[in-house]
Design a protein around this motif. Sequence first.
Motif, short mmCIF file in Angstrom:
data_model
loop_
_atom_site.label_atom_id
_atom_site.label_comp_id
_atom_site.label_asym_id
_atom_site.label_seq_id
_atom_site.Cartn_x
_atom_site.Cartn_y
_atom_site.Cartn_z
N PHE A 50 -11.36 46.48 75.24
CA PHE A 50 -11.42 45.20 75.93
C PHE A 50 -11.03 44.06 74.99
CE2 PHE A 50 -14.63 47.76 78.20
CZ PHE A 50 -13.99 47.80 79.42
N ALA A 51 -10.13 44.33 74.06
CA ALA A 51 -9.75 43.30 73.10
C ALA A 51 -8.94 42.20 73.78
CB ALA A 51 -8.94 43.93 71.96
N ASP A 52 -9.29 40.95 73.50
CA ASP A 52 -8.52 39.80 73.93
C ASP A 52 -8.27 39.78 75.44
OD1 ASP A 52 -7.25 37.39 73.54
OD2 ASP A 52 -5.27 38.31 73.25
N LEU A 53 -9.30 40.07 76.21
CA LEU A 53 -9.11 40.08 77.66
C LEU A 53 -9.13 38.68 78.26
CD1 LEU A 53 -10.92 43.22 79.07
CD2 LEU A 53 -8.51 42.82 78.62
N THR A 54 -9.38 37.66 77.47
CA THR A 54 -9.32 36.30 78.01
C THR A 54 -7.92 35.70 77.90
OG1 THR A 54 -9.93 35.27 75.90
CG2 THR A 54 -11.73 35.90 77.39
N SER A 55 -6.97 36.43 77.32
CA SER A 55 -5.63 35.86 77.11
C SER A 55 -4.93 35.55 78.43
CB SER A 55 -4.77 36.84 76.30
OG SER A 55 -4.62 38.07 77.00
N TRP A 56 -5.30 36.21 79.53
CA TRP A 56 -4.67 35.93 80.81
C TRP A 56 -4.90 34.49 81.25
CZ3 TRP A 56 -7.72 34.40 84.97
CH2 TRP A 56 -9.10 34.56 84.80
N GLN A 57 -5.96 33.86 80.74
CA GLN A 57 -6.26 32.50 81.16
C GLN A 57 -5.30 31.47 80.57
OE1 GLN A 57 -10.63 32.81 80.24
NE2 GLN A 57 -10.82 31.91 82.28
N ASP A 58 -4.50 31.88 79.56
CA ASP A 58 -3.49 30.98 79.04
C ASP A 58 -2.45 30.63 80.10
OD1 ASP A 58 -4.70 30.98 76.58
OD2 ASP A 58 -3.45 32.59 75.77
N GLU A 59 -2.34 31.48 81.11
CA GLU A 59 -1.36 31.27 82.19
C GLU A 59 -1.97 30.54 83.39
OE1 GLU A 59 1.76 32.20 81.64
OE2 GLU A 59 1.19 33.03 79.70
N VAL A 60 -3.24 30.22 83.33
CA VAL A 60 -3.95 29.65 84.48
C VAL A 60 -4.24 28.18 84.24
CG1 VAL A 60 -6.05 29.78 85.88
CG2 VAL A 60 -4.96 31.89 85.07
N LEU A 61 -3.91 27.36 85.22
CA LEU A 61 -4.16 25.93 85.13
C LEU A 61 -5.60 25.65 85.58
CD1 LEU A 61 -2.60 23.27 84.50
CD2 LEU A 61 -2.27 23.05 86.98
N PRO A 62 -6.44 25.07 84.69
CA PRO A 62 -7.83 24.80 85.08
C PRO A 62 -7.91 23.88 86.29
CG PRO A 62 -7.52 24.51 82.71
CD PRO A 62 -6.16 24.65 83.31
N VAL A 63 -8.95 24.04 87.08
CA VAL A 63 -9.06 23.26 88.32
C VAL A 63 -9.09 21.77 88.05
CG1 VAL A 63 -10.16 25.09 89.64
CG2 VAL A 63 -11.57 23.53 88.30
N THR A 64 -9.64 21.35 86.91
CA THR A 64 -9.73 19.92 86.63
C THR A 64 -8.38 19.34 86.22
OG1 THR A 64 -10.51 20.54 84.41
CG2 THR A 64 -12.17 19.87 86.03
N SER A 65 -7.35 20.18 86.10
CA SER A 65 -6.01 19.70 85.79
C SER A 65 -5.09 19.71 87.00
CB SER A 65 -5.38 20.55 84.67
OG SER A 65 -6.12 20.46 83.49
N TRP A 66 -5.62 20.15 88.15
CA TRP A 66 -4.79 20.14 89.36
C TRP A 66 -4.46 18.71 89.73
CZ3 TRP A 66 -7.18 24.26 93.19
CH2 TRP A 66 -7.22 25.50 92.54
N SER A 67 -3.23 18.47 90.15
CA SER A 67 -2.77 17.12 90.42
C SER A 67 -3.39 16.56 91.70
CB SER A 67 -1.23 17.11 90.58
OG SER A 67 -0.62 17.56 89.40
#
Length: 649
Positions: A50-67
Amino acid sequence: MQRKRPRRHQPRPASWHRWLIPLAFLCIPLLVSGIWILTRSAAIPNGDGFADLTSWQDEVLPVTSWSPDEAFHTNGSTQGYIGSEKCRRCHEDQFKSYSLTAHSRSFSSTDPNGAPENAGFEHPRSSRRYRVFRDEGKLIHQETLVGIDGSDLAVTSLPIRYTVGSGTHALTFLSESSGFYLESPVSWFRGTGWAMSPGYDSPSHPSFSRVVDQNCLFCHVGMIEQSKSNEGKFRVVEQSIGCERCHGPGAAHADRHETSGIAVSDTFSGVDPIVNPAELSRDLSEAICQQCHLQAAVYANGPGQTVWDYRPGQPVSATRTDFQFQDNTQFDVAGHVEQMHGSECYLKSETLTCITCHDPHHQPPQGDLNSHYRDVCVQCHQPNACGIELEARNQANHNSCHECHMPKQPIGNVHSSLHQHRIGVYPENVLAVKGSSNNKGETKLVPIVNEGEIPQKEMDRRLVLAIDATLQSGTPFERIQTQAGWSVKEAFRLASVSEPDVAVQAMAARRAMTLGQPQVAVALAQRVAESSKRGSRQSITALEILAEQTLIQEDNPTALQLYRELTALRMVPNDWYIRGICERNAGNVDEAIDSFRRALAIKPDLVLAHQALQSMFANTDSKLADTHFRLWRALERLERKSSVGANSK
């Protein structure tokens, strides 16, 4: 820390998605029920690392950044309101004294320097870890989902924008995303510090996905502006409870004094358009407090009304009716009205009311609360009528009337103890109320306060809506089965009258779906969609029903249109997930990927979205596909562990 925007992926050839269209529609009934599982379309290593399983979030725009894409306006419910700052120009002394009360601190922009200290703690029940810290001048609440091997699966860090509450007992915190207000899973409690927010201390909770609507904030903010195109979105324009919440709209009052030159201390030769609660009858004076200090099981609004339509000087029933279970004995946080109305002191008096003890313009001296409240009690009771010698009273609680006759009772979800407002004589060391709401027998919903002036036809309508809301909230059908059976028949009758009510029509449409009558549900939903305001709860209910039925009918173009509408109106991860399926079926690969990622931005542990992305990246990005595959496997293990733990209890 803001994550980078998602990479754009080139669409695959049109032939890629052809086989998915019949498969998606074949699985639609399972998809709608939330148990559809995508088939792996490429060989993925079966390793359990389960190494580095948070790396997928680099591709996800946080909800507080939605226009943000909404324009806001002051709605009709705020017509005539001017804000407390304008009241201050002529009422400086009252403004200053009120600003020292807890009501004046009910809501505020979060000041990172003034917020409680940084902290971190684990919540094993939900396999999550929390941190509260400062970063770049912002207060950050961070949640980490932890796998069964202790590795990090997803990390969500949202900046806190607003603080709810005065801090007398607790503080709750909100982030904002394009007009939506998201509650943080962690709150601060005066007695214990940082802990899970009320309703979150469970194995499965909404994380950062709980949207706080304008009804929830009614008792904490002074004034809002609504989105012009979506009733679910709003912005706060007056923080904290203001002058006009108790005195009514101030525009006419201010205009009359300013144009006439008459000082506020002088007497008019007519009726001043401002409301003075002290001059109202007891019932109407209490109604001002009842706006927020009723702890109803559920309430129902009048036709076309919201809680914001109430005006001081009216009974609360002019805009809504609050219902409670007839057998309720639970001690509630804001159940002050029901408790006081059950007191002998109240029943035998014609003058005792909320402001007898609580002056909304002055905070009682914290160092001498006993004397303050005792002075109120002895207005009616002789000091020597207590029955207990003064020396004993002084030794027990410094001769405090309210400590004996309004004893504190623990409230678990706020980690605090609050005073019982049913004034009475309680045995020593016995809680004020022993009962709870966990009654098993059948009961019924009844109005909390007298609704005598409401026509029976309207009371029946409100009861129908209240029963439906109660069942939606999870109350077992058996608890109110007699009323529930009546309410379904009455709802269908009301939905068919010549002047139908969209709230009742939407409720009847939902009930028709539950009863296995989709044609009736669709017919009602179409009428609601045509006649209700965009973004209202009724219109969203109609869209849900219509969208589900178009999926079942394998009408992907219409389903896609409806789910695009739903994702614009609310922040629900399943809406984005199903939109992603529809986008993919239509060959819109980039839009499908973006939809699945937006679902995960709201709910990072949504297994179905990880499975969908694993399938889509299988032939284009093996690293991302492998990460999503390993992640959904880890989430399934975590879910099995939670299920085993729940079943063993």
